[in-house]
Design an enzyme around this catalytic site. Structure first.
Site, PDB file in Angstrom:
ATOM      1  N   GLY A 197     114.381  15.036  -9.216  1.00 45.56           N
ATOM      2  CA  GLY A 197     114.671  14.815  -7.687  1.00 45.56           C
ATOM      3  C   GLY A 197     114.769  16.039  -6.904  1.00 45.56           C
ATOM      4  O   GLY A 197     114.250  15.941  -5.929  1.00 45.56           O
ATOM      5  N   ARG A 256     115.966  22.115  -8.638  1.00 47.94           N
ATOM      6  CA  ARG A 256     115.957  21.789  -9.999  1.00 47.94           C
ATOM      7  C   ARG A 256     114.458  22.183 -10.393  1.00 47.94           C
ATOM      8  O   ARG A 256     114.249  22.559 -11.316  1.00 47.94           O
ATOM      9  CB  ARG A 256     116.471  20.401 -10.437  1.00 47.94           C
ATOM     10  CG  ARG A 256     116.482  20.239 -11.980  1.00 47.94           C
ATOM     11  CD  ARG A 256     117.087  18.739 -12.387  1.00 47.94           C
ATOM     12  NE  ARG A 256     118.590  18.965 -11.797  1.00 47.94           N
ATOM     13  CZ  ARG A 256     119.146  17.891 -11.246  1.00 47.94           C
ATOM     14  NH1 ARG A 256     118.797  16.593 -11.555  1.00 47.94           N
ATOM     15  NH2 ARG A 256     120.587  17.771 -11.023  1.00 47.94           N
ATOM     16  N   ARG A 303     107.573  19.743   3.225  1.00 44.97           N
ATOM     17  CA  ARG A 303     108.863  19.155   3.458  1.00 44.97           C
ATOM     18  C   ARG A 303     109.749  19.938   2.354  1.00 44.97           C
ATOM     19  O   ARG A 303     110.984  19.255   2.107  1.00 44.97           O
ATOM     20  CB  ARG A 303     108.847  17.515   3.254  1.00 44.97           C
ATOM     21  CG  ARG A 303     107.979  16.974   3.955  1.00 44.97           C
ATOM     22  CD  ARG A 303     108.286  15.354   3.872  1.00 44.97           C
ATOM     23  NE  ARG A 303     107.184  14.812   4.738  1.00 44.97           N
ATOM     24  CZ  ARG A 303     107.162  13.576   5.278  1.00 44.97           C
ATOM     25  NH1 ARG A 303     108.466  12.833   5.190  1.00 44.97           N
ATOM     26  NH2 ARG A 303     106.409  13.282   6.195  1.00 44.97           N
ATOM     27  N   ARG A 336     110.869  11.538 -15.882  1.00 44.93           N
ATOM     28  CA  ARG A 336     112.152  11.924 -14.848  1.00 44.93           C
ATOM     29  C   ARG A 336     112.781  12.670 -15.696  1.00 44.93           C
ATOM     30  O   ARG A 336     113.485  11.978 -16.725  1.00 44.93           O
ATOM     31  CB  ARG A 336     112.264  10.500 -14.190  1.00 44.93           C
ATOM     32  CG  ARG A 336     113.615  10.910 -13.625  1.00 44.93           C
ATOM     33  CD  ARG A 336     114.169   9.810 -12.668  1.00 44.93           C
ATOM     34  NE  ARG A 336     115.365   9.721 -12.426  1.00 44.93           N
ATOM     35  CZ  ARG A 336     115.856  10.821 -11.567  1.00 44.93           C
ATOM     36  NH1 ARG A 336     115.412  11.819 -11.297  1.00 44.93           N
ATOM     37  NH2 ARG A 336     117.283  10.422 -11.513  1.00 44.93           N
ATOM     38  N   SER A 373     119.968  13.445 -12.897  1.00 45.89           N
ATOM     39  CA  SER A 373     121.404  13.120 -13.078  1.00 45.89           C
ATOM     40  C   SER A 373     121.584  11.561 -13.130  1.00 45.89           C
ATOM     41  O   SER A 373     120.755  10.813 -12.678  1.00 45.89           O
ATOM     42  CB  SER A 373     122.325  13.868 -12.035  1.00 45.89           C
ATOM     43  OG  SER A 373     122.078  13.493 -10.811  1.00 45.89           O
ATOM     44  N   ASP A 376     128.289  12.597 -13.536  1.00 44.53           N
ATOM     45  CA  ASP A 376     129.939  11.806 -13.022  1.00 44.53           C
ATOM     46  C   ASP A 376     129.970  10.383 -13.647  1.00 44.53           C
ATOM     47  O   ASP A 376     128.926   9.937 -14.402  1.00 44.53           O
ATOM     48  CB  ASP A 376     129.776  11.774 -11.556  1.00 44.53           C
ATOM     49  CG  ASP A 376     128.806  10.749 -11.072  1.00 44.53           C
ATOM     50  OD1 ASP A 376     128.877   9.640 -11.041  1.00 44.53           O
ATOM     51  OD2 ASP A 376     127.512  11.382 -10.728  1.00 44.53           O
ATOM     52  N   ARG A 424     124.893  21.004 -11.118  1.00 47.14           N
ATOM     53  CA  ARG A 424     123.877  20.084 -11.490  1.00 47.14           C
ATOM     54  C   ARG A 424     122.465  20.489 -11.383  1.00 47.14           C
ATOM     55  O   ARG A 424     121.544  20.082 -11.869  1.00 47.14           O
ATOM     56  CB  ARG A 424     123.917  18.861 -10.375  1.00 47.14           C
ATOM     57  CG  ARG A 424     125.310  18.011 -10.360  1.00 47.14           C
ATOM     58  CD  ARG A 424     125.336  16.947  -9.774  1.00 47.14           C
ATOM     59  NE  ARG A 424     126.757  16.354  -9.571  1.00 47.14           N
ATOM     60  CZ  ARG A 424     127.072  15.216  -9.046  1.00 47.14           C
ATOM     61  NH1 ARG A 424     125.958  14.531  -8.580  1.00 47.14           N
ATOM     62  NH2 ARG A 424     128.225  14.733  -8.954  1.00 47.14           N
TER      63      ARG A 424
END
Length: 247
Positions: A21, A25, A44, A88, A91, A217, A230
Site C-alpha cells: 500500500g 515500501r 500522485r 499483496r 501490514s 499491531d 513498518r
C-alpha cells in the site's frame, strides 16, 4: 499507452507484481530486492518499479490504502497492463490470541464488511473471496524452505480503519460478545483493508492473487510496530512473496 492513474506504457510492467500500500515500501522493495529497478510511474507520488529478482522480471506497485484506491490500481494492472500474478504485501492488525506481533500471515480467504461483493452480485449470492491455491501452496512451501514460520487462514477486510467493532456489546443478543470476538471465534486471524478487492478482481480477471501480511499491531495486546519500522522491517514477508511470484 498508459492508464489514467499510471504513467507506465504497456510492456513496462511485468506480469508478476507485488502490491504494497505504502509508496515508500514500494521504493524500499525496489531498491533492496530488485536488480536494475526503474521507476515507471510516480503519479500522485504512488510509485511503481520494474526490475529483476533472480533473473525474473518483477514489478512492485504501491496502491494506497483501502478497497477503492486498491481497486483502481489493480483493475488497471490486470486489464490495461496484463498482469497475471499479484501478491499483496502489507501490514495487518492481529486479532487472534495465536497471532503475535511481527508474525507473517497468508490469507487463504478474505471476509469483508465492504459492499463490493453486493455491488457485483446484487445480493443473489454471498460470493466467497479466496486466494489462488497455486500461489498459496507455493507461498507456504517457500516459507518452509526459507525456514520462516507463517500462519495461514482467514482475515477480515474492512472499510473503516477506526471502527468500533470491539466496543459494540450485545450485538448478538447475548450481552457478552463484541463483533471482533465473534470474528475471532470463527477463526479470523487479523484485520486489513485491501485483500477482499484483490481476490474479487483476480477472480473476475481470471488471474492469480494472494495476500501476505506482517502483523504490525495487535488488537488484544495493544502492541505495535513503530510507523517508520513498518516501511522497511517486513523483509520475511517480502522474501516469501518474491520467491512465490517468480515460480
Amino acid at each position: 499507452m498508459s492508464s489514467p492513474h499510471n504513467a507506465a506504457n504497456v510492456g513496462e510492467i511485468a506480469e508478476r507484481i507485488l502490491l504494497p500500500g505504502d509508496p515508500l515500501r514500494a521504493k524500499y522493495i525496489a531498491e533492496n530486492f530488485l536488480e536494475g529497478a526503474k521507476l515507471y510511474t510516480d503519479i500522485r507520488n504512488v510509485y511503481g518499479y520494474t526490475g529483476k529478482y533472480k533473473g525474473v522480471e518483477v514489478s512492485v506497485q504501491a496502491t494506497g490504502m483501502g478497497i477503492p484506491s486498491f481497486s483502481i490500481y489493480v483493475y488497471e494492472l490486470i486489464h490495461t497492463y496484463g498482469v497475471k500474478k499479484l501478491i499483496r504485501v502489507g501490514s495487518c492488525g492481529g486479532m487472534h490470541k495465536n497471532v503475535k506481533i511481527r508474525d507473517v500471515l497468508i490469507a487463504q480467504g478474505a471476509t469483508t464488511d465492504s459492499s463490493i461483493v453486493h455491488q457485483v452480485f446484487g445480493g443473489a449470492v454471498n460470493y466467497s473471496l479466496i486466494s489462488d491455491f497455486d500461489l498459496l501452496e507455493k507461498a507456504v512451501a517457500n516459507a518452509r524452505k526459507l525456514k520462516l514460520p507463517v500462519k495461514v487462514g482467514n482475515v477480515i477486510c474492512t472499510d473503516r480503519f477506526y471502527n468500533d467493532y470491539g466496543d459494540v456489546n450485545g450485538i448478538f443478543g447475548d450481552g457478552k460478545r463484541s463483533l471482533n470476538e465473534k470474528l475471532v471465534q470463527y477463526g479470523i486471524l487479523a484485520v486489513e483493508m485491501e485483500t477482499a478487492a484483490l481476490y474479487l478482481l483476480a477472480a473476475e480477471g481470471n488471474v492469480q492473487g494472494l495476500g501476505i501480511f506482517t502483523v504490525s499491531d495487535h488488537l488484544l495486546t495493544h502492541e505495535e510496530v513503530e510507523p517508520r519500522e513498518r516501511e522497511n522491517s517486513f523483509n520475511d514477508m517480502i522474501k516469501i512473496a518474491l520467491e512465490t511470484v517468480i515460480e
